[in-house]
Design a protein around this motif. Structure first.
Motif, PDB file in Angstrom:
ATOM      1  N   ILE A 108       0.843  -1.204   0.000  1.00 32.72           N
ATOM      2  CA  ILE A 108       0.000   0.000   0.000  1.00 32.72           C
ATOM      3  C   ILE A 108       0.873   1.248   0.000  1.00 32.72           C
ATOM      4  O   ILE A 108       0.631   2.189  -0.774  1.00 32.72           O
ATOM      5  CB  ILE A 108      -0.955  -0.003   1.206  1.00 32.72           C
ATOM      6  N   ARG A 109       1.890   1.272   0.839  1.00 33.87           N
ATOM      7  CA  ARG A 109       2.774   2.451   0.897  1.00 33.87           C
ATOM      8  C   ARG A 109       3.501   2.675  -0.421  1.00 33.87           C
ATOM      9  O   ARG A 109       3.675   3.820  -0.858  1.00 33.87           O
ATOM     10  CB  ARG A 109       3.767   2.294   2.041  1.00 33.87           C
ATOM     11  N   ARG A 110       3.948   1.597  -1.071  1.00 37.74           N
ATOM     12  CA  ARG A 110       4.593   1.738  -2.381  1.00 37.74           C
ATOM     13  C   ARG A 110       3.606   2.289  -3.404  1.00 37.74           C
ATOM     14  O   ARG A 110       3.953   3.120  -4.237  1.00 37.74           O
ATOM     15  CB  ARG A 110       5.165   0.407  -2.852  1.00 37.74           C
ATOM     16  N   LYS A 111       2.360   1.819  -3.348  1.00 44.28           N
ATOM     17  CA  LYS A 111       1.331   2.306  -4.276  1.00 44.28           C
ATOM     18  C   LYS A 111       1.100   3.798  -4.044  1.00 44.28           C
ATOM     19  O   LYS A 111       1.030   4.571  -4.988  1.00 44.28           O
ATOM     20  CB  LYS A 111       0.038   1.501  -4.075  1.00 44.28           C
ATOM     21  N   ILE A 112       0.988   4.210  -2.790  1.00 45.98           N
ATOM     22  CA  ILE A 112       0.784   5.629  -2.469  1.00 45.98           C
ATOM     23  C   ILE A 112       1.981   6.459  -2.917  1.00 45.98           C
ATOM     24  O   ILE A 112       1.819   7.600  -3.342  1.00 45.98           O
ATOM     25  CB  ILE A 112       0.513   5.807  -0.959  1.00 45.98           C
ATOM     26  N   GLY A 113       3.185   5.881  -2.847  1.00 42.12           N
ATOM     27  CA  GLY A 113       4.407   6.593  -3.196  1.00 42.12           C
ATOM     28  C   GLY A 113       4.658   6.757  -4.687  1.00 42.12           C
ATOM     29  O   GLY A 113       5.659   7.365  -5.078  1.00 42.12           O
ATOM     30  N   GLN A 114       3.779   6.240  -5.530  1.00 44.64           N
ATOM     31  CA  GLN A 114       3.937   6.421  -6.974  1.00 44.64           C
ATOM     32  C   GLN A 114       3.762   7.901  -7.324  1.00 44.64           C
ATOM     33  O   GLN A 114       3.492   8.719  -6.455  1.00 44.64           O
ATOM     34  CB  GLN A 114       2.922   5.542  -7.729  1.00 44.64           C
ATOM     35  N   ASP A 115       3.888   8.215  -8.585  1.00 44.55           N
ATOM     36  CA  ASP A 115       3.855   9.600  -9.048  1.00 44.55           C
ATOM     37  C   ASP A 115       2.423  10.129  -9.128  1.00 44.55           C
ATOM     38  O   ASP A 115       1.847  10.259 -10.221  1.00 44.55           O
ATOM     39  CB  ASP A 115       4.541   9.688 -10.418  1.00 44.55           C
ATOM     40  N   TRP A 116       1.833  10.397  -7.943  1.00 41.72           N
ATOM     41  CA  TRP A 116       0.488  10.942  -7.863  1.00 41.72           C
ATOM     42  C   TRP A 116       0.275  11.531  -6.479  1.00 41.72           C
ATOM     43  O   TRP A 116       1.107  11.372  -5.594  1.00 41.72           O
ATOM     44  CB  TRP A 116      -0.562   9.907  -8.209  1.00 41.72           C
ATOM     45  N   LEU A 117      -0.820  12.222  -6.302  1.00 38.11           N
ATOM     46  CA  LEU A 117      -1.164  12.808  -5.018  1.00 38.11           C
ATOM     47  C   LEU A 117      -2.311  12.000  -4.421  1.00 38.11           C
ATOM     48  O   LEU A 117      -3.382  11.901  -5.028  1.00 38.11           O
ATOM     49  CB  LEU A 117      -1.587  14.273  -5.204  1.00 38.11           C
TER      50      LEU A 117
END
Length: 180
Positions: A108-117
């Motif tokens: 989940i944290r990696r997904k949130i850390g992608q290039d988006w807000l």
């Protein structure tokens, strides 16, 4: 007492409502969620059969699948609401690598850390009724995430209520907002 209902995202954002369901703790579990625009328009949804697990893991899987669907739909400014304060807190806090949920929390944290807000927030169940319905509906689906291009017929009245601003009275405890 407060009047609680679905809160649309600001202009330029999408709202993801995600919820997990477990018929027992642990028990047969699933997840569901919806992506909507500022006018409440359905942009996509999902149901996911998870297998047998706990309620908190079902909530975490719902958040993960909600983020996955939203990314795949191409939205890059996202507010995700869950009615599980525990799941949000687990995502926001750092844990020992041997924590029982560490692998999923890291996904989940990696997904949130992608290039988006991405902004994570808590909502009460009354503000998450569509995702709640989808998560319970997911219990009849086979394992894995199933994207829904159109809303299931049973959820349409809830979507209409949200667009019309229907609220429900609830006793709430005043706390600070949780966002990430």
């Amino acid at each position: 007492m407060a009047d609680i209902g679905w809160a649309p995202p600001a202009e330029g954002w999408v709202m993801v409502n995600a919820d997990g369901a477990s018929n027992g703790n642990p028990g047969p579990a699933g997840a569901g969620g919806v992506v909507r625009g500022p006018l409440g328009n359905w942009l996509g949804g999902f149901v996911a059969g998870i297998g047998t697990t706990t309620a908190v893991l079902a909530e975490l899987w719902a958040i993960y699948y909600g983020l996955e669907l939203t990314w795949n739909l191409g939205h890059r400014v996202v507010k995700l609401a869950s009615d599980s304060q525990l799941a949000i807190r687990l995502i926001q806090e750092r844990h020992d690598p041997i924590h029982p949920y560490a692998t999923l929390l890291n996904l989940i944290r990696r997904k949130i850390g992608q290039d988006w807000l991405v902004s994570l927030t808590h909502t009460y169940r009354e503000g998450n009724r569509v995702a709640d319905w989808l998560s319970k509906h997911s219990l009849v689906y086979p394992y894995g995430m199933h994207e829904l291009d159109d809303p299931p017929i049973g959820v349409i009245p809830l979507l209409q209520d949200d667009v019309m601003g229907v609220t429900f009275e609830r006793r709430v405890v005043a706390t600070s907002s949780s966002t990430i």
